[in-house]
Write an enzyme that holds these catalytic residues in place. Structure first.
Site, PDB file in Angstrom:
ATOM      1  N   ASP A 178       0.843  -1.192   0.000  1.00 50.25           N
ATOM      2  CA  ASP A 178       0.000   0.000   0.000  1.00 50.25           C
ATOM      3  C   ASP A 178       0.887   1.254   0.000  1.00 50.25           C
ATOM      4  OD1 ASP A 178      -3.121   0.642   0.484  1.00 50.25           O
ATOM      5  OD2 ASP A 178      -1.951   2.071   1.628  1.00 50.25           O
ATOM      6  N   TYR A 334      -3.230  10.848   1.620  1.00 52.39           N
ATOM      7  CA  TYR A 334      -3.828  10.825   0.284  1.00 52.39           C
ATOM      8  C   TYR A 334      -3.811  12.226  -0.327  1.00 52.39           C
ATOM      9  CZ  TYR A 334      -5.492   6.052   0.888  1.00 52.39           C
ATOM     10  OH  TYR A 334      -5.536   4.692   1.050  1.00 52.39           O
ATOM     11  N   HIS A 389      -4.792  -7.809  -0.211  1.00 49.68           N
ATOM     12  CA  HIS A 389      -4.047  -6.581   0.056  1.00 49.68           C
ATOM     13  C   HIS A 389      -3.280  -6.634   1.370  1.00 49.68           C
ATOM     14  CE1 HIS A 389      -3.150  -2.364  -0.517  1.00 49.68           C
ATOM     15  NE2 HIS A 389      -3.644  -2.066   0.664  1.00 49.68           N
TER      16      HIS A 389
END
Length: 416
Positions: A178, A334, A389
């Protein structure tokens, strides 16, 4: 610069009381009469039992005792009070490794890998040993949040490289997933004098688009990619070999899973109020991701977590976010990365050190080896038909084997 020992704390009495009251008095939202599975987001039939388990069954002290078996430290690096686990091996030929998590995760994602990597154990046999370092990303869990704008993956990468050097590891390897994969690539590209190998389960690269350079140096790959546009990725590269997240990382028109990225990449402050204030809102927001990004071998719509992730593992991560009030700072990454277009620029940069890519079936993004080879020294490539993930939680034995096989491929010499 000094690092001081740190222990994972208990919940204070006021925290226990507040959490119990919030979980006992939930205002659930209105839902449709029909069961629509997960298509509208996390459904009440999945959230309510997890809320009940958090309130009545989960034991933070049990998780805390497990985590406090390891050596934890905190110390200031570049205005961040950084938390990390440091478990050095007793073996003289051990290789330093830093494990980097992402969102919505914590250092605890690697709790099943720390001991076997340190001790070189795999299936009862002895293998390569490692000096294991597992930090909390700045603004995640027990690392302090950034207080200035522009704190992106490059700044985090600089901090982690400084950490490894200060620990005495001037030559080390990275595994990242990630955001940890993005940070890991930055380190591999910009700190290659220290980082000598980089393994990831989520690569950051671009396809062989028809640039002048690609047409001249990789004409067959360009033709193959162009043919995949009308024919489809599966027809050209093989079933499931390519999995992308839309035309861009925030492409909500072509990817229903992109909504959270669009919000966190544009207006993280507004979202942070509800996620910080409401433990149930926090749980639901993260539960959707732990459901969607994991591998479910059977009925995906009718399940919550796969059997490979326990309820306690999920609630441990949720509790870390809740008690430290870091869900807001975690989402700001982000914004910093996408407003700075860092993913776009970093995707084009070349990795000269040995690079490895391990594919897990339920990962949100996949790329064929020939794409990665355009800008990387790819020496290790493997696929699994399990896991997703959160591979370190879902398939820890497979990931442990990946790390050890990648290290064997790289060899001991780069770390001498």
């Amino acid at each position: 610069m000094s690092f001081v020992p740190f222990s994972i704390p208990s919940l204070s009495e006021s925290q226990k009381e507040e959490l119990a009251n919030r979980l006992a008095n939930v205002h659930y939202p209105q839902e449709l009469d029909a069961n629509v599975g997960w298509s509208y987001g996390a459904p009440r039939w999945a959230v309510a039992p997890m809320v009940d388990a958090w309130r009545n069954a989960f034991d933070w002290e049990k998780s805390r005792a497990e985590m406090n078996r390891w050596k934890h430290y905190r110390g200031d690096i570049e205005d961040i009070n950084l938390h990390f686990v440091h478990e050095p091996s007793t073996k003289s030929d051990a290789i330093p490794i830093i494990l980097l998590h992402g969102w919505p995760s914590t250092f605890y994602e690697f709790h099943k890998l720390i001991d076997p990597l340190r001790d070189g154990v795999n299936g009862g046999q002895l293998f390569q040993t490692y000096h294991v370092v597992v930090p909390s990303l700045p603004g995640y869990g027990f690392s302090s949040p950034p207080t200035t704008t522009g704190f992106d993956c490059g700044k985090m990468g600089s901090i982690f490289n400084t950490l490894m050097v200060k620990l005495g590891y001037t030559k080390y390897m990275v595994f990242g997933t990630d955001w940890g994969a993005v940070i890991g690539k930055w380190i591999a590209v910009h700190r290659s004098e220290n980082c000598k190998a980089f393994l990831t389960s989520m690569p950051l690269s671009v396809p062989p688009i028809p640039t002048v350079k690609n047409v001249m140096s990789h004409p067959l790959q360009v033709v193959k990619f162009l043919s995949s546009i009308p024919l489809g990725f599966d027809a050209v590269y093989g079933n499931g070999a390519v999995k992308i997240v839309g035309r861009s990382f925030m492409d909500v028109e072509n990817n229903n899973d992109a909504g959270y990225r669009a919000i966190q990449g544009t207006r993280p402050y507004t979202l942070a109020y509800s996620l910080t204030d409401s433990p149930v809102g926090l749980l639901a927001w993260l539960l959707e991701k732990y459901h969607a990004w994991t591998y479910h071998p059977g009925d995906t719509e009718g399940t919550v977590l796969p059997d490979t992730i326990t309820q306690d593992e999920f609630l441990t991560q949720i509790t870390i976010y809740w008690m430290t009030k870091t869900i807001g700072p975690s989402t700001r990454l982000y914004y910093e990365v996408f407003q700075g277009k860092q993913v776009n620029s970093l995707s084009l940069e070349a990795i000269s050190i040995p690079h490895g890519y391990t594919i897990y079936e339920g990962e949100m993004m996949k790329m064929p080896a020939e794409w990665i080879n355009l800008t990387a020294n790819l020496v290790f490539f493997t696929k699994h038909n399990l896991g997703g993930h959160f591979a370190a939680l879902e398939e820890d034995a497979l990931l442990l084997d990946d790390i050890q096989r990648f290290t064997k491929k790289v060899g001991r010499k780069p770390f001498d």
